[in-house]
Design a protein around this motif. Structure first.
Motif, PDB file in Angstrom:
ATOM      1  N   ARG A  84       7.723 -21.788  57.096  1.00 10.95           N
ATOM      2  CA  ARG A  84       8.946 -22.768  58.199  1.00 10.95           C
ATOM      3  C   ARG A  84       9.996 -23.182  57.568  1.00 10.95           C
ATOM      4  NH1 ARG A  84       2.986 -23.990  59.429  1.00 10.95           N
ATOM      5  NH2 ARG A  84       1.466 -23.385  58.215  1.00 10.95           N
ATOM      6  N   LEU A  85      10.816 -22.364  57.942  1.00  8.12           N
ATOM      7  CA  LEU A  85      12.663 -22.722  58.630  1.00  8.12           C
ATOM      8  C   LEU A  85      12.713 -23.581  59.002  1.00  8.12           C
ATOM      9  CD1 LEU A  85      13.745 -19.768  56.996  1.00  8.12           C
ATOM     10  CD2 LEU A  85      13.365 -21.708  55.477  1.00  8.12           C
ATOM     11  N   LYS A  86      12.554 -24.884  59.090  1.00  6.50           N
ATOM     12  CA  LYS A  86      13.150 -25.543  59.743  1.00  6.50           C
ATOM     13  C   LYS A  86      14.646 -25.787  60.241  1.00  6.50           C
ATOM     14  CE  LYS A  86       9.031 -29.209  59.590  1.00  6.50           C
ATOM     15  NZ  LYS A  86       8.943 -28.446  61.111  1.00  6.50           N
ATOM     16  N   SER A  87      14.778 -24.950  59.428  1.00  7.72           N
ATOM     17  CA  SER A  87      16.522 -24.787  59.804  1.00  7.72           C
ATOM     18  C   SER A  87      17.606 -23.583  61.300  1.00  7.72           C
ATOM     19  CB  SER A  87      17.760 -24.378  58.465  1.00  7.72           C
ATOM     20  OG  SER A  87      16.540 -23.645  57.686  1.00  7.72           O
ATOM     21  N   ALA A  88      15.488 -23.010  60.682  1.00  7.81           N
ATOM     22  CA  ALA A  88      15.589 -21.974  61.688  1.00  7.81           C
ATOM     23  C   ALA A  88      15.470 -22.333  63.236  1.00  7.81           C
ATOM     24  CB  ALA A  88      15.013 -20.711  61.189  1.00  7.81           C
ATOM     25  N   LYS A  89      15.161 -23.863  63.219  1.00  9.96           N
ATOM     26  CA  LYS A  89      15.051 -24.060  65.340  1.00  9.96           C
ATOM     27  C   LYS A  89      15.555 -23.692  66.057  1.00  9.96           C
ATOM     28  CE  LYS A  89      12.477 -27.748  67.640  1.00  9.96           C
ATOM     29  NZ  LYS A  89      11.755 -28.765  67.648  1.00  9.96           N
ATOM     30  N   ARG A  90      16.427 -24.112  66.036  1.00 12.44           N
ATOM     31  CA  ARG A  90      17.911 -23.399  67.217  1.00 12.44           C
ATOM     32  C   ARG A  90      17.945 -22.375  67.430  1.00 12.44           C
ATOM     33  NH1 ARG A  90      22.698 -26.991  66.484  1.00 12.44           N
ATOM     34  NH2 ARG A  90      20.956 -28.861  67.428  1.00 12.44           N
ATOM     35  N   ALA A  91      17.842 -21.513  66.759  1.00 11.08           N
ATOM     36  CA  ALA A  91      18.210 -19.507  66.569  1.00 11.08           C
ATOM     37  C   ALA A  91      17.324 -19.859  67.486  1.00 11.08           C
ATOM     38  CB  ALA A  91      18.680 -19.361  65.219  1.00 11.08           C
ATOM     39  N   GLU A 120       8.576 -13.354  71.850  1.00 12.14           N
ATOM     40  CA  GLU A 120       7.115 -13.875  72.000  1.00 12.14           C
ATOM     41  C   GLU A 120       7.091 -14.123  70.212  1.00 12.14           C
ATOM     42  OE1 GLU A 120       4.359 -10.662  73.074  1.00 12.14           O
ATOM     43  OE2 GLU A 120       4.878 -10.989  75.595  1.00 12.14           O
ATOM     44  N   ALA A 121       7.992 -13.001  69.889  1.00 11.95           N
ATOM     45  CA  ALA A 121       8.058 -13.322  67.839  1.00 11.95           C
ATOM     46  C   ALA A 121       8.151 -15.434  67.470  1.00 11.95           C
ATOM     47  CB  ALA A 121       8.661 -12.434  66.731  1.00 11.95           C
ATOM     48  N   ALA A 122       9.685 -15.091  68.522  1.00 10.53           N
ATOM     49  CA  ALA A 122      10.481 -16.195  68.538  1.00 10.53           C
ATOM     50  C   ALA A 122       9.725 -17.218  69.175  1.00 10.53           C
ATOM     51  CB  ALA A 122      11.584 -16.317  68.824  1.00 10.53           C
ATOM     52  N   GLU A 123       8.877 -17.673  69.514  1.00 15.18           N
ATOM     53  CA  GLU A 123       7.254 -18.362  70.146  1.00 15.18           C
ATOM     54  C   GLU A 123       6.402 -18.296  69.138  1.00 15.18           C
ATOM     55  OE1 GLU A 123       6.358 -16.881  74.347  1.00 15.18           O
ATOM     56  OE2 GLU A 123       8.416 -17.226  75.211  1.00 15.18           O
ATOM     57  N   ARG A 124       5.833 -17.661  68.515  1.00 13.25           N
ATOM     58  CA  ARG A 124       4.869 -17.926  68.075  1.00 13.25           C
ATOM     59  C   ARG A 124       5.835 -18.386  66.147  1.00 13.25           C
ATOM     60  NH1 ARG A 124       3.867 -12.537  69.296  1.00 13.25           N
ATOM     61  NH2 ARG A 124       5.035 -12.028  67.594  1.00 13.25           N
ATOM     62  N   ALA A 125       6.820 -17.921  66.003  1.00 13.47           N
ATOM     63  CA  ALA A 125       7.119 -18.718  64.720  1.00 13.47           C
ATOM     64  C   ALA A 125       7.662 -19.724  65.484  1.00 13.47           C
ATOM     65  CB  ALA A 125       8.767 -18.054  64.336  1.00 13.47           C
ATOM     66  N   LEU A 126       8.131 -20.224  66.589  1.00 13.38           N
ATOM     67  CA  LEU A 126       8.401 -22.139  66.245  1.00 13.38           C
ATOM     68  C   LEU A 126       7.298 -23.018  66.320  1.00 13.38           C
ATOM     69  CD1 LEU A 126      10.666 -21.713  69.351  1.00 13.38           C
ATOM     70  CD2 LEU A 126      11.337 -22.753  67.448  1.00 13.38           C
ATOM     71  N   ARG A 128       4.938 -22.118  64.447  1.00 14.55           N
ATOM     72  CA  ARG A 128       4.625 -22.709  62.271  1.00 14.55           C
ATOM     73  C   ARG A 128       4.708 -23.452  62.366  1.00 14.55           C
ATOM     74  NH1 ARG A 128       2.846 -17.668  60.093  1.00 14.55           N
ATOM     75  NH2 ARG A 128       2.187 -19.308  58.453  1.00 14.55           N
ATOM     76  N   ILE A 129       7.038 -23.308  63.053  1.00 12.67           N
ATOM     77  CA  ILE A 129       7.103 -24.300  62.123  1.00 12.67           C
ATOM     78  C   ILE A 129       7.039 -25.860  62.332  1.00 12.67           C
ATOM     79  CG2 ILE A 129       9.209 -22.269  61.469  1.00 12.67           C
ATOM     80  CD1 ILE A 129      11.059 -23.431  63.463  1.00 12.67           C
ATOM     81  N   GLU A 130       6.928 -25.985  63.646  1.00 11.82           N
ATOM     82  CA  GLU A 130       6.992 -27.028  64.151  1.00 11.82           C
ATOM     83  C   GLU A 130       5.445 -28.342  63.990  1.00 11.82           C
ATOM     84  OE1 GLU A 130       6.804 -27.069  68.546  1.00 11.82           O
ATOM     85  OE2 GLU A 130       9.005 -26.698  68.375  1.00 11.82           O
TER      86      GLU A 130
END
Length: 130
Positions: A84-91, A120-126, A128-130
């Motif tokens: 849940r790395l919020k620091s990765a949100k922009r990337a 799709e992996a990035a969408e799923r990660a977003l 989870r971290i939001e």
């Protein structure tokens, strides 16, 4: 060539095992696995290093979202989601918008099994971290 690589990898593993600091040990193991092209295990080792306090491993996981191989981008996105790395949100947002040149997906269930889609992996990660 393959035997020489395996021998060198074993030597590196032996040296890494001697590293006292757990975060550093996980970092060096991740670097070795990445060099060997073992994307999933490398991303997991970077995650292990992050959980042990390594800021450079956190930065590397985020950088891996721009990796040329879809499998590595997707693996990094999955580990970032787990942390849940919020620091990765922009990337992650960038990857979710543009994906990668080698993303493949047949769509639906079939595409999920036979393709790699870092978008799709990035969408799923977003999610989870939001």
């Amino acid at each position: 060539e393959g035997q020489e690589r395996d021998r060198r990898a074993e030597s590196a593993e032996a040296l890494i095992a001697q590293v006292q600091e757990p975060a550093d040990r996980a970092w060096y193991r991740a670097r070795l696995l990445e060099a060997l092209g073992r994307d999933g295990p490398a991303a997991q080792s970077y995650r292990d290093a992050v959980t042990r306090g390594s800021s450079r491993a956190e930065r590397r996981l985020i950088d891996l979202l721009d990796h040329p191989r879809c499998e590595m981008r997707a693996a990094a996105a999955g580990q970032i989601a787990g942390l849940r790395l919020k620091s990765a949100k922009r990337a992650l947002e960038r990857l979710a918008e543009h994906g990668g040149a080698d993303d493949r997906s047949g769509g639906g269930m079939i595409g999920s099994f036979f393709g790699c889609n870092s978008r799709e992996a990035a969408e799923r990660a977003l999610q989870r971290i939001e």
